[in-house]
Scaffold this active site. Structure first.
Site, mmCIF file in Angstrom:
data_model
loop_
_atom_site.group_PDB
_atom_site.id
_atom_site.type_symbol
_atom_site.label_atom_id
_atom_site.label_comp_id
_atom_site.label_asym_id
_atom_site.label_seq_id
_atom_site.Cartn_x
_atom_site.Cartn_y
_atom_site.Cartn_z
ATOM 1 N N HIS A 82 -22.587 -17.750 -15.503
ATOM 2 C CA HIS A 82 -21.618 -16.777 -16.016
ATOM 3 C C HIS A 82 -21.480 -15.616 -15.052
ATOM 4 C CE1 HIS A 82 -19.408 -14.454 -19.019
ATOM 5 N NE2 HIS A 82 -20.103 -13.416 -18.597
ATOM 6 N N ASP A 161 -18.016 -11.617 -31.963
ATOM 7 C CA ASP A 161 -17.784 -11.009 -30.647
ATOM 8 C C ASP A 161 -16.290 -10.870 -30.376
ATOM 9 O OD1 ASP A 161 -18.505 -10.088 -27.941
ATOM 10 O OD2 ASP A 161 -17.460 -11.915 -27.382
ATOM 11 N N ARG A 168 -13.498 -2.923 -29.417
ATOM 12 C CA ARG A 168 -14.096 -2.093 -28.358
ATOM 13 C C ARG A 168 -13.056 -1.742 -27.301
ATOM 14 N NH1 ARG A 168 -18.426 -5.778 -26.193
ATOM 15 N NH2 ARG A 168 -18.798 -4.123 -24.683
ATOM 16 N N SER A 183 -22.769 -9.074 -26.226
ATOM 17 C CA SER A 183 -21.500 -9.803 -26.233
ATOM 18 C C SER A 183 -21.590 -11.026 -25.314
ATOM 19 C CB SER A 183 -20.395 -8.845 -25.777
ATOM 20 O OG SER A 183 -19.248 -9.543 -25.387
ATOM 21 N N LYS A 187 -22.447 -15.358 -26.574
ATOM 22 C CA LYS A 187 -21.569 -16.495 -26.232
ATOM 23 C C LYS A 187 -22.341 -17.553 -25.444
ATOM 24 C CE LYS A 187 -18.412 -13.722 -24.422
ATOM 25 N NZ LYS A 187 -17.814 -12.429 -24.691
#
Ligand code: URA
Length: 438
Positions: A82, A161, A168, A183, A187
Site C-alpha cells: 500500500h 471508513d 473528514r 483508516s 482496509k
C-alpha cells in the site's frame, strides 16, 4: 452510552474505552449517530489525539464494520502493498507482477484517485477491456492460477471508513496520525493478506510533509499490523518531486511497462525492486529483503516480471497487446510543452503542483463524480538535481482540451525552481521500519 458524553470526554483529552469506540462506529454506520456529532468527535480527536490502544480499537471497529475478505483458499503467504499516495506513483503496477513472478501471491484491492494523486484502479482501466471488478470466487481462483489479481475495493469493505473519510474530507479532520493510520490499516486488515508492505510517502506531494511525521505514521501502522498478527514493514520514501516521469493514467501504465522491460526511470526502478524485494522476503521466498531484491531484479532483467504482467492483464480481460503497441491505449489529440526560461540546475519540482496540474489536464478528479480523461497527463522531462539549458523542455502536457492544458501548464510552471548553483538529488528511500519487529 451517549454521544455527547463521548465527545465531552475526548474534548477533555481523556482516552475513550474500547466499548465507547465500538459503540460510536456501529452507531455511525447504522445512521443512528448524525454527521454533526461524528464531526465534533473527529475534531476533538484531531486536537487531543488518541493513544495507541484507542487507535488499535478504532482500527478494529472499522475493520469489522463490513465484509472482511478470507484469502485462505489461496495457497501461500499473501503479501499486500500500500502507498499512502503520491504523484506519479505507479509502483503497484510494477511490484505486484515482480513479487508474483517470484512466487508470492498478490491478491490486492486498490482504490480510485481523488484529488491530485491517481488511483491504481483508474490507471488499470486505461488498458482496453481491463476489468477491475471481479466476482470474489474469480478473484481467488485467478490468484491461485497465476499468482496475481488487482481489483477495485468493494462497497462492502470498511463502510465505517468510507463514511468517516468523506466526513473528514469536508471537516478539516484528515490530518490526524490516529485517524490516518486506522483508516489505512482497517482496509488493509479487512482485505485479508498475511503480510503488508507500506510505502509511506514524504514531501510536499504527500500527506506527511516531513520525515519525522512520516516515520511516526509508519511506526504506528507497523504496530497496528503486527498487533493484528500481520507482519508489516514500512518504507519512508521521497515525494518532494513526482516519482518517475509520467503523471496521469495511461502514460503511467506505459511507464510501468517500460520499467518491467528494464527501460524505466532510475527512481521508480530502484523503488520497485526494493519494495518487491521486501514482499518476496515477507512472503517467505527469500531469506532476507536483500535476497528478495536480488530475485526481483532478476525477474526484471529476465522478463519474467513483464510476462507476469501480460498474464495478469489477459486474465482480467485487458488487451495484452498494449505491452508492445502503446497506440492501443486511449489517445490524446493535443500536446503542449513547458520550456525552461533560464539555464541552471533544478532545485525543486513541487510534486503537489505537478499533481494539481495533472488534475487540470483532465487526468484527475476534483470530486468523486468527475470523469477522467485516461489519455491526459504530464511527462516531466527533468528531475531535481538535473542541469537544464534555457528553452529546453521541462514537461510535456497531453490531453484533449486546450484550455485545460494551458491551465495545467501555468500551474506546473510554478513547480520548477531553477537556480545557478548545482543541486543535490533527494534521497529516494529514506528508512525502512519494522524489519526487525514481529
Ligand atoms: N489514505 C487513507 O486511506 N486514509 C487516510 O486517512 C489517509 C490516506
Amino acid at each position: 452510552m451517549n454521544m455527547v458524553d463521548i465527545i465531552q470526554k475526548k474534548k477533555e483529552g481523556k482516552a475513550l474505552s474500547p466499548e465507547e469506540i465500538k459503540w460510536f462506529i456501529e452507531g455511525y454506520v447504522k445512521g443512528d449517530i448524525p454527521d454533526y456529532q461524528a464531526s465534533a468527535l473527529l475534531m476533538a480527536v484531531c486536537l487531543k489525539g488518541m493513544d495507541e490502544e484507542e487507535t488499535f480499537c478504532l482500527t478494529d471497529a472499522m475493520r469489522y464494520s463490513g465484509d472482511t475478505i478470507d484469502l485462505s483458499p489461496i495457497k501461500g503467504v499473501k503479501v499486500d502493498k500500500h502507498s499512502t499516495g503520491g504523484v506519479g506513483d505507479k509502483t503497484t503496477l510494477i511490484v505486484a507482477p515482480l513479487a508474483a513472478a517470484c512466487g508470492v501471491p498478490v491478491a490486492k484491492m486498490s482504490g480510485r484517485g481523488l484529488g491530485f494523486t491517481g488511483g491504481t484502479v483508474d490507471k488499470l482501466e486505461s488498458i482496453p477491456g481491463f476489468r477491475t471488478s471481479l466476482k470474489p470466487e474469480d478473484f481467488l481462483s485467478q490468484v491461485n492460477n497465476i499468482g496475481i489479481s488487482v481489483i477495485g475495493q468493494t462497497a462492502h469493505i470498511t463502510p465505517a471508513d468510507k463514511k468517516l473519510y468523506a466526513l473528514r474530507d469536508v471537516t478539516a479532520t484528515v490530518d490526524s496520525f490516529g485517524l490516518i493510520a486506522s483508516s489505512i490499516m482497517s482496509k488493509k486488515l479487512a482485505a485479508g493478506s498475511d503480510a503488508i508492505v507500506l510505502d509511506v510517502k514524504v514531501g510536499d506531494g504527500a500527506f506527511m510533509e516531513n520525515r519525522h511525521d512520516a516515520a511516526a505514521l509508519a511506526r504506528l501502522m507497523v504496530k497496528i499490523g503486527n498487533k493484528a498478527g500481520r507482519r508489516t514493514v514500512a518504507a519512508i520514501t521521497e515525494m518532494g518531486q513526482p516519482l518517475g516521469n509520467a503523471v496521469g493514467n495511461s502514460i503511467e501504465v506505459i511507464e510501468a511497462i517500460e520499467t518491467l522491460k528494464g527501460k524505466g526511470p532510475e527512481d521508480i526502478t530502484r523503488l520497485a525492486v526494493k519494495l518487491s524485494g521486501i514482499m518476496v522476503y515477507l512472503g517467505g521466498k527469500a531469506a532476507s529483503p536483500e535476497a528478495g531484491a536480488a530475485m526481483t531484479e532478476k525477474a526484471l532483467k529476465d522478463g519474467s516480471g513483464l510476462a507476469k504482467f501480460r498474464e495478469f492483464v489477459e486474465a482480467q480481460g485487458g488487451n495484452p497487446d498494449v505491452i508492445t503497441d502503446y497506440g492501443l491505449f486511449p489517445q490524446h489529440s493535443l500536446k503542449m510543452e513547458l520550456k525552461a526560461e533560464e539555464s541552471g540546475y533544478i532545485h525543486k519540482i513541487e510534486a503537489r503542483r505537478i499533481g494539481l496540474a495533472s488534475q487540470h489536464t483532465g487526468a484527475g478528479r476534483a470530486t468523486k463524480e468527475d470523469t477522467i480523461d485516461l489519455s491526459a497527463g504530464i511527462f516531466v522531462c527533468k528531475k531535481t538535481g538535473d542541469r537544464v539549458q534555457k528553452d529546453q523542455t521541462l514537461a510535456i502536457f497531453y490531453g484533449n482540451d486546450s484550455a485545460k492544458l494551458k491551465n495545467a501548464l501555468n500551474e506546473a510552471a510554478k513547480a520548477f525552481v531553477i537556480e545557478k548553483e548545482p543541486a543535490e538529488k533527494p534521497e529516494l528511500i529514506k528508512e525502512i521500519i519494522g524489519l526487525n519487529e514481529q
